[in-house]
Design a protein around this motif. Sequence first.
Motif, PDB file in Angstrom:
ATOM      1  N   MET A 174      38.267 -26.226 -17.663  1.00  0.00           N
ATOM      2  CA  MET A 174      39.003 -25.443 -16.757  1.00  0.00           C
ATOM      3  C   MET A 174      38.907 -26.102 -15.250  1.00  0.00           C
ATOM      4  N   GLY A 175      40.047 -26.230 -14.701  1.00  0.00           N
ATOM      5  CA  GLY A 175      40.188 -26.709 -13.142  1.00  0.00           C
ATOM      6  C   GLY A 175      39.670 -25.756 -12.433  1.00  0.00           C
ATOM      7  N   ASP A 176      39.438 -25.932 -11.117  1.00  0.00           N
ATOM      8  CA  ASP A 176      39.212 -25.008  -9.915  1.00  0.00           C
ATOM      9  C   ASP A 176      40.080 -24.083  -9.754  1.00  0.00           C
ATOM     10  N   HIS A 177      41.341 -24.050  -9.896  1.00  0.00           N
ATOM     11  CA  HIS A 177      42.311 -23.132  -9.572  1.00  0.00           C
ATOM     12  C   HIS A 177      42.209 -22.008 -10.929  1.00  0.00           C
ATOM     13  N   ASP A 178      42.376 -22.632 -12.028  1.00  0.00           N
ATOM     14  CA  ASP A 178      42.449 -21.648 -13.305  1.00  0.00           C
ATOM     15  C   ASP A 178      40.996 -20.989 -13.051  1.00  0.00           C
ATOM     16  N   HIS A 179      40.021 -21.539 -12.970  1.00  0.00           N
ATOM     17  CA  HIS A 179      38.573 -20.649 -12.788  1.00  0.00           C
ATOM     18  C   HIS A 179      38.779 -19.603 -11.795  1.00  0.00           C
ATOM     19  N   HIS A 180      39.004 -20.079 -10.757  1.00  0.00           N
ATOM     20  CA  HIS A 180      39.159 -19.025  -9.745  1.00  0.00           C
ATOM     21  C   HIS A 180      40.207 -17.739 -10.051  1.00  0.00           C
ATOM     22  N   ASN A 181      41.323 -18.232 -10.791  1.00  0.00           N
ATOM     23  CA  ASN A 181      42.197 -17.022 -11.233  1.00  0.00           C
ATOM     24  C   ASN A 181      41.518 -16.406 -12.228  1.00  0.00           C
ATOM     25  N   SER A 182      40.902 -16.707 -13.180  1.00  0.00           N
ATOM     26  CA  SER A 182      40.078 -16.163 -13.952  1.00  0.00           C
ATOM     27  C   SER A 182      39.197 -15.338 -13.352  1.00  0.00           C
ATOM     28  N   VAL A 183      38.479 -15.626 -12.552  1.00  0.00           N
ATOM     29  CA  VAL A 183      37.378 -14.447 -11.780  1.00  0.00           C
ATOM     30  C   VAL A 183      38.199 -13.440 -11.006  1.00  0.00           C
ATOM     31  N   ARG A 184      39.203 -13.919 -10.479  1.00  0.00           N
ATOM     32  CA  ARG A 184      40.181 -12.829  -9.839  1.00  0.00           C
ATOM     33  C   ARG A 184      40.774 -11.805 -10.722  1.00  0.00           C
ATOM     34  N   ARG A 185      41.264 -12.420 -11.828  1.00  0.00           N
ATOM     35  CA  ARG A 185      41.779 -11.493 -12.792  1.00  0.00           C
ATOM     36  C   ARG A 185      40.954 -10.402 -13.264  1.00  0.00           C
ATOM     37  N   SER A 186      39.647 -10.970 -13.829  1.00  0.00           N
ATOM     38  CA  SER A 186      38.516 -10.253 -14.268  1.00  0.00           C
ATOM     39  C   SER A 186      37.878  -9.057 -13.404  1.00  0.00           C
ATOM     40  N   TYR A 187      38.003  -9.404 -12.175  1.00  0.00           N
ATOM     41  CA  TYR A 187      37.417  -8.542 -11.086  1.00  0.00           C
ATOM     42  C   TYR A 187      38.609  -7.371 -10.736  1.00  0.00           C
ATOM     43  N   ASP A 188      39.898  -8.214 -10.729  1.00  0.00           N
ATOM     44  CA  ASP A 188      40.952  -6.858 -10.639  1.00  0.00           C
ATOM     45  C   ASP A 188      41.141  -5.930 -11.722  1.00  0.00           C
ATOM     46  N   ALA A 189      40.603  -6.321 -12.970  1.00  0.00           N
ATOM     47  CA  ALA A 189      40.484  -5.431 -14.157  1.00  0.00           C
ATOM     48  C   ALA A 189      39.622  -4.448 -14.105  1.00  0.00           C
ATOM     49  N   VAL A 190      38.286  -4.637 -13.467  1.00  0.00           N
ATOM     50  CA  VAL A 190      37.384  -3.642 -13.314  1.00  0.00           C
ATOM     51  C   VAL A 190      36.836  -3.045 -11.983  1.00  0.00           C
ATOM     52  N   ALA A 191      37.924  -3.455 -11.337  1.00  0.00           N
ATOM     53  CA  ALA A 191      37.669  -2.879  -9.718  1.00  0.00           C
ATOM     54  C   ALA A 191      37.397  -1.553  -9.692  1.00  0.00           C
ATOM     55  N   GLU A 192      38.331  -0.579 -10.014  1.00  0.00           N
ATOM     56  CA  GLU A 192      38.187   0.826  -9.796  1.00  0.00           C
ATOM     57  C   GLU A 192      36.846   1.456 -10.706  1.00  0.00           C
ATOM     58  N   GLU A 193      36.654   0.934 -11.783  1.00  0.00           N
ATOM     59  CA  GLU A 193      35.326   1.342 -12.436  1.00  0.00           C
ATOM     60  C   GLU A 193      34.050   0.947 -11.701  1.00  0.00           C
ATOM     61  N   TYR A 194      34.208  -0.588 -11.236  1.00  0.00           N
ATOM     62  CA  TYR A 194      33.017  -0.859 -10.438  1.00  0.00           C
ATOM     63  C   TYR A 194      33.023  -0.246  -9.140  1.00  0.00           C
ATOM     64  N   ALA A 195      33.908  -0.038  -8.409  1.00  0.00           N
ATOM     65  CA  ALA A 195      33.812   0.857  -7.309  1.00  0.00           C
ATOM     66  C   ALA A 195      33.242   2.010  -7.403  1.00  0.00           C
ATOM     67  N   ALA A 196      33.703   2.702  -8.479  1.00  0.00           N
ATOM     68  CA  ALA A 196      33.214   4.261  -8.841  1.00  0.00           C
ATOM     69  C   ALA A 196      31.597   4.207  -9.301  1.00  0.00           C
ATOM     70  N   ARG A 197      31.306   2.979  -9.939  1.00  0.00           N
ATOM     71  CA  ARG A 197      29.960   3.123 -10.689  1.00  0.00           C
ATOM     72  C   ARG A 197      28.783   2.726  -9.511  1.00  0.00           C
ATOM     73  N   LEU A 198      29.412   1.887  -8.609  1.00  0.00           N
ATOM     74  CA  LEU A 198      28.333   1.056  -7.680  1.00  0.00           C
ATOM     75  C   LEU A 198      28.557   1.376  -6.361  1.00  0.00           C
ATOM     76  N   HIS A 199      29.328   2.422  -6.012  1.00  0.00           N
ATOM     77  CA  HIS A 199      29.589   2.745  -4.519  1.00  0.00           C
ATOM     78  C   HIS A 199      28.412   2.868  -3.760  1.00  0.00           C
ATOM     79  N   ASP A 200      27.178   3.530  -4.517  1.00  0.00           N
ATOM     80  CA  ASP A 200      26.238   3.891  -3.615  1.00  0.00           C
ATOM     81  C   ASP A 200      24.701   3.382  -4.304  1.00  0.00           C
ATOM     82  N   GLU A 201      24.949   1.986  -4.903  1.00  0.00           N
ATOM     83  CA  GLU A 201      23.817   1.448  -5.538  1.00  0.00           C
ATOM     84  C   GLU A 201      22.533   0.957  -4.709  1.00  0.00           C
ATOM     85  N   LEU A 202      23.016   0.949  -3.101  1.00  0.00           N
ATOM     86  CA  LEU A 202      22.075   0.383  -2.464  1.00  0.00           C
ATOM     87  C   LEU A 202      20.807   1.624  -2.389  1.00  0.00           C
ATOM     88  N   ALA A 203      21.210   2.876  -2.597  1.00  0.00           N
ATOM     89  CA  ALA A 203      20.534   3.924  -2.681  1.00  0.00           C
ATOM     90  C   ALA A 203      19.323   3.824  -3.454  1.00  0.00           C
TER      91      ALA A 203
END
Length: 213
Positions: free
Chosen positions: A1-30
């Motif tokens: 996989m080239g750099d461009h494809d790899h970065h797009n894959s990471v971007r799409r993956s985090y776009d997919a989980v963004a809302e749940e990630y934010a809801a679950r981990l917003h206070d993880e530093l506590a």
Amino acid sequence: MGDHDHHNSVRRSYDAVAEEYAARLHDELAGKPLDRALLASLLEQTEAGTVVADLGCGPGHVAAWLADKGARTVAIDLSAGMIEAGRRRFADVEFREGDLLELPAKDSEFGSAVAFYTIIHLDPGDLHRAFEEAGRVLRPSGLLLLSFHIDEEVLHRDEWWGHEVDIDFRFFDPARIADLLKAAGFTVEMHMERTHYEHEVATRRAYLLARRG
């Protein structure tokens, strides 16, 4: 996989989980006292009046913690979904969409930077470039605080919290990361390791504090 494809894959993956990630981990530093102590130490050593960057910020909860302690913060992430989630939650943080290999920032713009579990999605061959780019956006003698999982394995996920993803999590040898930082013009001032907290994935974690030359 080239750099461009790899970065797009990471971007799409985090776009997919963004809302749940934010809801679950917003206070993880506590629940992470050592992380908070290291962030507080970074702030204490940051030149007064300068901006702290959160590189690979996700939904921006680390930048928001820093802002709550009085820092001016800029949070940068590859994922537009993460940036949107962060902007809705943390009005005191400036968010920018961008790549670790080509940061949307001026030369010497930041007094210090934090990158918690950010390099874990980079190909090993891109690490030197990422560290050089971090050095570019830091002021002379600026500090970079890194964290990552320790080992030499690669974990692949195609499902995350019920969402379809395509993403690799890379673990690194701290000595190798320290050598790459030195090659990019940094001096490593601190190396700490810890085991996982009870609520975390069961990995050993490394923290490096490095100063730009």
